[in-house]
Structures are given as structure tokens and as C-alpha cells.
Design a protein around this motif. Structure first.
Motif, PDB file in Angstrom:
ATOM      1  N   UNK A  49      90.774  66.048 -55.157  1.00 22.04           N
ATOM      2  CA  UNK A  49      90.070  64.786 -55.386  1.00 22.04           C
ATOM      3  C   UNK A  49      88.749  64.717 -54.637  1.00 22.04           C
ATOM      4  N   UNK A  50      88.718  65.212 -53.405  1.00 25.53           N
ATOM      5  CA  UNK A  50      87.448  65.265 -52.683  1.00 25.53           C
ATOM      6  C   UNK A  50      86.458  66.175 -53.410  1.00 25.53           C
ATOM      7  N   UNK A  51      86.956  67.291 -53.905  1.00 20.15           N
ATOM      8  CA  UNK A  51      86.076  68.212 -54.624  1.00 20.15           C
ATOM      9  C   UNK A  51      85.474  67.585 -55.869  1.00 20.15           C
ATOM     10  N   UNK A  52      86.285  66.874 -56.633  1.00 16.43           N
ATOM     11  CA  UNK A  52      85.772  66.215 -57.833  1.00 16.43           C
ATOM     12  C   UNK A  52      84.827  65.074 -57.473  1.00 16.43           C
ATOM     13  N   UNK A  53      85.151  64.320 -56.422  1.00 15.23           N
ATOM     14  CA  UNK A  53      84.267  63.240 -55.991  1.00 15.23           C
ATOM     15  C   UNK A  53      82.905  63.797 -55.588  1.00 15.23           C
ATOM     16  N   UNK A  54      82.916  64.893 -54.854  1.00 12.87           N
ATOM     17  CA  UNK A  54      81.645  65.507 -54.447  1.00 12.87           C
ATOM     18  C   UNK A  54      80.853  65.970 -55.665  1.00 12.87           C
ATOM     19  N   UNK A  55      81.536  66.589 -56.605  1.00 17.40           N
ATOM     20  CA  UNK A  55      80.837  67.097 -57.783  1.00 17.40           C
ATOM     21  C   UNK A  55      80.159  65.970 -58.554  1.00 17.40           C
ATOM     22  N   UNK A  56      80.901  64.934 -58.867  1.00 20.38           N
ATOM     23  CA  UNK A  56      80.336  63.877 -59.715  1.00 20.38           C
ATOM     24  C   UNK A  56      79.386  62.960 -58.962  1.00 20.38           C
ATOM     25  N   UNK A  57      79.507  62.894 -57.635  1.00 21.52           N
ATOM     26  CA  UNK A  57      78.582  62.079 -56.860  1.00 21.52           C
ATOM     27  C   UNK A  57      77.300  62.817 -56.518  1.00 21.52           C
ATOM     28  N   UNK A  58      77.369  64.150 -56.376  1.00 22.77           N
ATOM     29  CA  UNK A  58      76.241  64.869 -55.790  1.00 22.77           C
ATOM     30  C   UNK A  58      75.725  66.055 -56.580  1.00 22.77           C
ATOM     31  N   UNK A  59      76.509  66.601 -57.488  1.00 21.62           N
ATOM     32  CA  UNK A  59      76.148  67.868 -58.125  1.00 21.62           C
ATOM     33  C   UNK A  59      75.962  67.740 -59.633  1.00 21.62           C
ATOM     34  N   UNK A  60      76.750  66.923 -60.283  1.00 19.95           N
ATOM     35  CA  UNK A  60      76.726  66.840 -61.747  1.00 19.95           C
ATOM     36  C   UNK A  60      75.322  66.507 -62.247  1.00 19.95           C
ATOM     37  N   UNK A  61      74.860  67.176 -63.302  1.00 17.43           N
ATOM     38  CA  UNK A  61      73.503  66.929 -63.823  1.00 17.43           C
ATOM     39  C   UNK A  61      73.328  65.529 -64.399  1.00 17.43           C
ATOM     40  N   UNK A  62      74.413  64.903 -64.779  1.00 14.95           N
ATOM     41  CA  UNK A  62      74.366  63.543 -65.310  1.00 14.95           C
ATOM     42  C   UNK A  62      75.327  62.676 -64.515  1.00 14.95           C
ATOM     43  N   UNK A  63      74.860  61.504 -64.095  1.00 12.44           N
ATOM     44  CA  UNK A  63      75.726  60.608 -63.322  1.00 12.44           C
ATOM     45  C   UNK A  63      76.613  59.822 -64.270  1.00 12.44           C
ATOM     46  N   UNK A  64      77.894  60.142 -64.249  1.00 10.25           N
ATOM     47  CA  UNK A  64      78.877  59.499 -65.098  1.00 10.25           C
ATOM     48  C   UNK A  64      79.622  58.452 -64.262  1.00 10.25           C
ATOM     49  N   UNK A  65      79.337  57.198 -64.527  1.00 12.55           N
ATOM     50  CA  UNK A  65      79.886  56.126 -63.700  1.00 12.55           C
ATOM     51  C   UNK A  65      81.408  56.166 -63.659  1.00 12.55           C
ATOM     52  N   UNK A  66      82.027  56.402 -64.802  1.00 14.28           N
ATOM     53  CA  UNK A  66      83.484  56.436 -64.841  1.00 14.28           C
ATOM     54  C   UNK A  66      84.029  57.513 -63.907  1.00 14.28           C
ATOM     55  N   UNK A  67      83.459  58.714 -63.964  1.00 12.28           N
ATOM     56  CA  UNK A  67      83.940  59.821 -63.140  1.00 12.28           C
ATOM     57  C   UNK A  67      83.689  59.550 -61.664  1.00 12.28           C
TER      58      UNK A  67
END
Length: 209
Positions: free
Chosen positions: A110-128
Motif C-alpha cells: 500500500x505504501x508503494x502504490x501510494x508513493x507511485x500515484x502521489x509522486x511518480x504516475x504521469x497522470x494524477x488520478x484522484x481516485x487512486x
């Protein structure tokens, strides 16, 4: 002698800290995951999943080299080899092991996914972002409840469960968390951070440079 293949990530720091805590002799091999070293054929031969950390103990249980990958398995192996940080009494041992699995199955994921979607993902997906940030909050609540009744996660004494979780949880602010809501987790973070071996583990790659 243990050959450690690692990099400065939370999972890598688990092995760095454990080796510093146990004083087992080891050689550190830098696997720069930013450069793709984890996909080199020589490393894939050690860990077919192309993840750090991994170890090769040249003096395994039967006197022959043994390879161990997956950070949780490495912690158990090193605990058994050193006789440290994993109780032998069955009830205490399983208390530690279940909280170790809590980190491997829940905190890391869960920390890994939170980091990815908060800091790394090219598009900010609010749901994720909200989903995984909220899940990190829930996990911290689980830890807060546990640490209200116990000095450490797995037992009344420091163990591999703490070594596994601490590198992830210590930076929870970066995962959208207000740590004022988690005073017992904060106490636990600071207690572990003060251990000299933990500081040596965090600096292992710098010291080997």
C-alpha cells in the motif's frame, strides 16, 4: 561471508539494517535500479524476479552457498543464522512472524502504490491517490492500536517485524499522513531511529561508495 545485492530503498534498507544489527560479515554489491542493474543476467540468476535485495551466503546451512531473495525471507534467514531478533518460543515467534507478514503483504504494497500515484504516475488520478493514501492511514491506525499495547510491533522486544516495517513507515508524511494522529507510531519510529545499527544500515551504501 554474505554477498548482499541491494540499493537504497525501503526494502533494501531492511537487509542493510539487519546485517548491521547482527554484525554478520558481508560484502555489499550495488544494484542501481535507476540504471536497470536489476535486469542484468548475472543478477537475474540470483533473483529471477529482478528485485532487490538478494543475498548469497557463501556458508549456508549445510556449508554450501545458498541464495535467498525477497526481503522478508532474507530477514528470517539472517535471524536464524545469527540467533537474533526472532524468538524461539512458539507464541512469541508467531507474534513476530505475523507482523512481519503484515509488513510484506500490506505496508509494502500500500505504501508503494501510494508513493507511485502521489509522486511518480504521469497522470494524477484522484481516485487512486485517495484510495492508497486512505489505505496507508488505515494501516497506521492498525499499528497505533498495536503499539499502544506493545513497545514493538511483534513482541515486547525489537525484532525483524520492526526492521521490516520501519524503513517504510518512518517517512509517512511523504505518503500524505499527519503523524500527530499517531503518537505511538511516532514514538516507535523515533526509538528505532536512535539505534546506532539502524543509522549504520541507512548509510551502508554511502559507506561502501
Amino acid at each position: 561471508m554474505i554477498d548482499l545485492y541491494s540499493w537504497a530503498t525501503p526494502n533494501g534498507h531492511k537487509a542493510h539494517i539487519m546485517l548491521a544489527e547482527t554484525d554478520l560479515p558481508y560484502r555489499l554489491h550495488r544494484i542501481d535500479i535507476g540504471k536497470g542493474d536489476q535486469f542484468r543476467p548475472d543478477f537475474v540468476a540470483i533473483n529471477p524476479n529482478s528485485k532487490i535485495p538478494a543475498i548469497v551466503d557463501q556458508e549456508g546451512p549445510d556449508g554450501r552457498p545458498i541464495t535467498v531473495f525477497e526481503s522478508g525471507a532474507i530477514l528470517v534467514y539472517l535471524a536464524q543464522k545469527s540467533g537474533k531478533f526472532l524468538p524461539t518460543a512458539p507464541r512469541r515467534r508467531y507474534d513476530v512472524l505475523q507482523w512481519l507478514m503484515f509488513q510484506v503483504a500490506s505496508i509494502g504494497q500500500m505504501y508503494g502504490q501510494a508513493w507511485h500515484f502521489r509522486s511518480v504516475a504521469p497522470e494524477r488520478l484522484t481516485y487512486a491517490v485517495e484510495r492508497y493514501t486512505n489505505e496507508v492511514t488505515r494501516l497506521l491506525r492498525v499499528m497505533e492500536h498495536r503499539l499502544t499495547d506493545s513497545a514493538y510491533l511483534g513482541d515486547s522486544e525489537y525484532s525483524i517485524a520492526d526492521i521490516a516495517a520501519w524503513p517504510w513507515v518512518k517517512g509517512s508524511e511523504k505518503y500524505g499522513q499527519d503523524m500527530r494522529n499517531f503518537p505511538q507510531v511516532t514514538r516507535w519510529i523515533n526509538t528505532i531511529a536512535a539505534r546506532p545499527a539502524v543509522q549504520r544500515g541507512l548509510n551502508a551504501l554511502s559507506a561502501a561508495a
